[in-house]
Design a protein around this motif. Structure first.
Motif, PDB file in Angstrom:
ATOM      1  N   GLU A   3       0.827  -1.214   0.000  1.00  0.00           N
ATOM      2  CA  GLU A   3       0.000   0.000   0.000  1.00  0.00           C
ATOM      3  C   GLU A   3       0.859   1.261   0.000  1.00  0.00           C
ATOM      4  O   GLU A   3       0.532   2.238  -0.663  1.00  0.00           O
ATOM      5  CB  GLU A   3      -0.921  -0.020   1.221  1.00  0.00           C
ATOM      6  N   ALA A   4       1.965   1.257   0.726  1.00  0.00           N
ATOM      7  CA  ALA A   4       2.820   2.443   0.799  1.00  0.00           C
ATOM      8  C   ALA A   4       3.418   2.815  -0.557  1.00  0.00           C
ATOM      9  O   ALA A   4       3.788   3.960  -0.779  1.00  0.00           O
ATOM     10  CB  ALA A   4       3.940   2.219   1.809  1.00  0.00           C
ATOM     11  N   ALA A   5       3.497   1.858  -1.480  1.00  0.00           N
ATOM     12  CA  ALA A   5       4.081   2.125  -2.793  1.00  0.00           C
ATOM     13  C   ALA A   5       3.057   2.640  -3.805  1.00  0.00           C
ATOM     14  O   ALA A   5       3.413   3.025  -4.914  1.00  0.00           O
ATOM     15  CB  ALA A   5       4.731   0.858  -3.341  1.00  0.00           C
ATOM     16  N   VAL A   6       1.783   2.676  -3.415  1.00  0.00           N
ATOM     17  CA  VAL A   6       0.728   3.102  -4.329  1.00  0.00           C
ATOM     18  C   VAL A   6       0.505   4.600  -4.178  1.00  0.00           C
ATOM     19  O   VAL A   6       0.363   5.105  -3.063  1.00  0.00           O
ATOM     20  CB  VAL A   6      -0.584   2.345  -4.021  1.00  0.00           C
ATOM     21  N   ALA A   7       0.468   5.298  -5.310  1.00  0.00           N
ATOM     22  CA  ALA A   7       0.196   6.740  -5.272  1.00  0.00           C
ATOM     23  C   ALA A   7      -1.261   6.962  -4.857  1.00  0.00           C
ATOM     24  O   ALA A   7      -2.156   6.247  -5.295  1.00  0.00           O
ATOM     25  CB  ALA A   7       0.447   7.347  -6.641  1.00  0.00           C
ATOM     26  N   HIS A   8      -1.506   7.941  -3.985  1.00  0.00           N
ATOM     27  CA  HIS A   8      -2.858   8.271  -3.552  1.00  0.00           C
ATOM     28  C   HIS A   8      -3.139   9.726  -3.891  1.00  0.00           C
ATOM     29  O   HIS A   8      -2.244  10.564  -3.857  1.00  0.00           O
ATOM     30  CB  HIS A   8      -3.001   8.065  -2.042  1.00  0.00           C
ATOM     31  N   HIS A   9      -4.387   9.994  -4.217  1.00  0.00           N
ATOM     32  CA  HIS A   9      -4.790  11.363  -4.486  1.00  0.00           C
ATOM     33  C   HIS A   9      -6.274  11.498  -4.184  1.00  0.00           C
ATOM     34  O   HIS A   9      -7.012  10.527  -4.191  1.00  0.00           O
ATOM     35  CB  HIS A   9      -4.504  11.750  -5.933  1.00  0.00           C
ATOM     36  N   ASP A  10      -6.701  12.700  -3.928  1.00  0.00           N
ATOM     37  CA  ASP A  10      -8.113  12.968  -3.725  1.00  0.00           C
ATOM     38  C   ASP A  10      -8.759  13.190  -5.083  1.00  0.00           C
ATOM     39  O   ASP A  10      -8.116  13.656  -6.028  1.00  0.00           O
ATOM     40  CB  ASP A  10      -8.296  14.203  -2.849  1.00  0.00           C
ATOM     41  N   GLU A  11     -10.051  12.881  -5.184  1.00  0.00           N
ATOM     42  CA  GLU A  11     -10.754  12.997  -6.458  1.00  0.00           C
ATOM     43  C   GLU A  11     -11.061  14.437  -6.826  1.00  0.00           C
ATOM     44  O   GLU A  11     -11.307  14.740  -7.987  1.00  0.00           O
ATOM     45  CB  GLU A  11     -12.057  12.206  -6.415  1.00  0.00           C
ATOM     46  N   GLY A  12     -11.088  15.311  -5.866  1.00  0.00           N
ATOM     47  CA  GLY A  12     -11.413  16.708  -6.147  1.00  0.00           C
ATOM     48  C   GLY A  12     -10.862  17.608  -5.074  1.00  0.00           C
ATOM     49  O   GLY A  12     -10.367  17.143  -4.045  1.00  0.00           O
ATOM     50  N   PRO A  13     -10.964  18.914  -5.284  1.00  0.00           N
ATOM     51  CA  PRO A  13     -10.351  19.853  -4.350  1.00  0.00           C
ATOM     52  C   PRO A  13     -11.024  19.948  -2.985  1.00  0.00           C
ATOM     53  O   PRO A  13     -10.365  20.218  -1.999  1.00  0.00           O
ATOM     54  CB  PRO A  13     -10.424  21.191  -5.082  1.00  0.00           C
ATOM     55  N   VAL A  14     -12.336  19.721  -2.904  1.00  0.00           N
ATOM     56  CA  VAL A  14     -13.048  19.820  -1.634  1.00  0.00           C
ATOM     57  C   VAL A  14     -13.970  18.609  -1.506  1.00  0.00           C
ATOM     58  O   VAL A  14     -14.701  18.289  -2.440  1.00  0.00           O
ATOM     59  CB  VAL A  14     -13.901  21.109  -1.546  1.00  0.00           C
ATOM     60  N   SER A  15     -13.928  17.945  -0.355  1.00  0.00           N
ATOM     61  CA  SER A  15     -14.838  16.816  -0.136  1.00  0.00           C
ATOM     62  C   SER A  15     -15.777  17.124   1.021  1.00  0.00           C
ATOM     63  O   SER A  15     -15.387  17.752   1.996  1.00  0.00           O
ATOM     64  CB  SER A  15     -14.056  15.531   0.124  1.00  0.00           C
ATOM     65  N   LEU A  16     -17.023  16.690   0.869  1.00  0.00           N
ATOM     66  CA  LEU A  16     -18.057  16.921   1.871  1.00  0.00           C
ATOM     67  C   LEU A  16     -18.729  15.602   2.215  1.00  0.00           C
ATOM     68  O   LEU A  16     -18.995  14.790   1.329  1.00  0.00           O
ATOM     69  CB  LEU A  16     -19.155  17.843   1.332  1.00  0.00           C
ATOM     70  N   ILE A  17     -19.005  15.411   3.497  1.00  0.00           N
ATOM     71  CA  ILE A  17     -19.855  14.316   3.941  1.00  0.00           C
ATOM     72  C   ILE A  17     -20.911  14.922   4.851  1.00  0.00           C
ATOM     73  O   ILE A  17     -20.785  16.070   5.296  1.00  0.00           O
ATOM     74  CB  ILE A  17     -19.073  13.196   4.668  1.00  0.00           C
ATOM     75  N   THR A  18     -21.965  14.156   5.130  1.00  0.00           N
ATOM     76  CA  THR A  18     -23.032  14.652   5.992  1.00  0.00           C
ATOM     77  C   THR A  18     -23.188  13.777   7.226  1.00  0.00           C
ATOM     78  O   THR A  18     -22.844  12.594   7.213  1.00  0.00           O
ATOM     79  CB  THR A  18     -24.383  14.680   5.246  1.00  0.00           C
ATOM     80  N   THR A  19     -23.740  14.374   8.280  1.00  0.00           N
ATOM     81  CA  THR A  19     -24.028  13.593   9.474  1.00  0.00           C
ATOM     82  C   THR A  19     -25.130  12.571   9.184  1.00  0.00           C
ATOM     83  O   THR A  19     -25.132  11.486   9.770  1.00  0.00           O
ATOM     84  CB  THR A  19     -24.425  14.497  10.655  1.00  0.00           C
ATOM     85  N   ALA A  20     -26.057  12.883   8.273  1.00  0.00           N
ATOM     86  CA  ALA A  20     -27.087  11.915   7.878  1.00  0.00           C
ATOM     87  C   ALA A  20     -26.429  10.686   7.253  1.00  0.00           C
ATOM     88  O   ALA A  20     -26.786   9.545   7.561  1.00  0.00           O
ATOM     89  CB  ALA A  20     -28.074  12.551   6.907  1.00  0.00           C
ATOM     90  N   LEU A  47     -15.223  19.012   4.748  1.00  0.00           N
ATOM     91  CA  LEU A  47     -16.379  19.587   5.428  1.00  0.00           C
ATOM     92  C   LEU A  47     -17.358  18.497   5.846  1.00  0.00           C
ATOM     93  O   LEU A  47     -17.643  17.580   5.075  1.00  0.00           O
ATOM     94  CB  LEU A  47     -17.113  20.567   4.502  1.00  0.00           C
ATOM     95  N   LEU A  48     -17.874  18.644   7.060  1.00  0.00           N
ATOM     96  CA  LEU A  48     -18.919  17.781   7.578  1.00  0.00           C
ATOM     97  C   LEU A  48     -20.163  18.651   7.728  1.00  0.00           C
ATOM     98  O   LEU A  48     -20.177  19.598   8.510  1.00  0.00           O
ATOM     99  CB  LEU A  48     -18.516  17.187   8.930  1.00  0.00           C
ATOM    100  N   VAL A  49     -21.205  18.346   6.941  1.00  0.00           N
ATOM    101  CA  VAL A  49     -22.434  19.129   6.943  1.00  0.00           C
ATOM    102  C   VAL A  49     -23.445  18.428   7.850  1.00  0.00           C
ATOM    103  O   VAL A  49     -23.754  17.255   7.645  1.00  0.00           O
ATOM    104  CB  VAL A  49     -23.000  19.280   5.510  1.00  0.00           C
ATOM    105  N   ASP A  50     -23.950  19.152   8.835  1.00  0.00           N
ATOM    106  CA  ASP A  50     -24.891  18.591   9.795  1.00  0.00           C
ATOM    107  C   ASP A  50     -26.297  18.616   9.204  1.00  0.00           C
ATOM    108  O   ASP A  50     -26.834  19.687   8.914  1.00  0.00           O
ATOM    109  CB  ASP A  50     -24.845  19.404  11.091  1.00  0.00           C
ATOM    110  N   LEU A  51     -26.864  17.417   8.991  1.00  0.00           N
ATOM    111  CA  LEU A  51     -28.211  17.283   8.439  1.00  0.00           C
ATOM    112  C   LEU A  51     -29.009  16.305   9.276  1.00  0.00           C
ATOM    113  O   LEU A  51     -28.468  15.306   9.746  1.00  0.00           O
ATOM    114  CB  LEU A  51     -28.160  16.755   7.002  1.00  0.00           C
ATOM    115  N   PRO A  52     -30.313  16.536   9.425  1.00  0.00           N
ATOM    116  CA  PRO A  52     -31.146  15.569  10.146  1.00  0.00           C
ATOM    117  C   PRO A  52     -31.364  14.313   9.311  1.00  0.00           C
ATOM    118  O   PRO A  52     -31.105  14.298   8.111  1.00  0.00           O
ATOM    119  CB  PRO A  52     -32.463  16.340  10.335  1.00  0.00           C
ATOM    120  N   GLY A  53     -31.860  13.280   9.975  1.00  0.00           N
ATOM    121  CA  GLY A  53     -32.238  12.060   9.278  1.00  0.00           C
ATOM    122  C   GLY A  53     -31.082  11.133   8.997  1.00  0.00           C
ATOM    123  O   GLY A  53     -30.001  11.258   9.576  1.00  0.00           O
ATOM    124  N   THR A  54     -31.354  10.167   8.110  1.00  0.00           N
ATOM    125  CA  THR A  54     -30.336   9.221   7.676  1.00  0.00           C
ATOM    126  C   THR A  54     -30.435   9.086   6.166  1.00  0.00           C
ATOM    127  O   THR A  54     -31.314   9.665   5.540  1.00  0.00           O
ATOM    128  CB  THR A  54     -30.523   7.828   8.316  1.00  0.00           C
TER     129      THR A  54
END
Length: 132
Positions: A3-20, A47-54
């Motif tokens: 795993e340490a030999a594999v290049a890693h990168h993010d898919e985009g400049p900003v990532s967001l997930i939600t509490t839902a 960013l973690l966006v706080d949203l109700p529900g699931t």
């Protein structure tokens, strides 16, 4: 290849997930984790966006524009495809063997979205997010 030999990168400049979404992942993977909640740090989101529900409300955000705070405007591009990194041990979080499999079975191996910055600015904890 180690795993340490594999290049890693993010898919985009900003990532967001939600509490839902976190609650949904926790519910789906809860049996393996003994009911413990899933630590949002595993997903390395900006960013973690706080949203109700699931569920995964962010799956329907592609193409939408989001204002956060008074200045920042993001355009959501698409859901983020996840990899084995979410199951690996991280700072205070022990190794897991269920999260990627759970997302593959229930959400096409995606969780969260990535966005591009349309207008930069300063963000602070607790800023309000609104759709434009």
């Amino acid at each position: 290849m180690p795993e340490a030999a594999v290049a890693h990168h993010d898919e985009g400049p900003v990532s967001l997930i939600t509490t839902a979404g976190l609650r949904a992942v926790t519910a789906m993977a809860g049996a393996e984790a003994g009911g413990a909640s899933v630590d949002p740090l595993r997903f390395r989101a900006n960013l973690l966006v706080d949203l109700p529900g699931t569920g995964f409300p962010e799956d329907d955000w592609a193409g939408r524009r989001l204002r956060i705070g008074g200045d920042v405007v993001l355009r959501v591009v698409r859901p983020l495809t996840r990899c084995v990194m979410i199951d690996m041990a991280q700072e205070q979080a022990p190794e897991r063997k269920d999260l990627l499999k759970t997302l593959a079975e229930h959400n096409d191996m995606t969780f969260g979205v990535f966005a591009v910055v349309e207008r930069a600015g300063r963000l602070t904890t607790g800023d309000t997010a609104t759709w434009l």
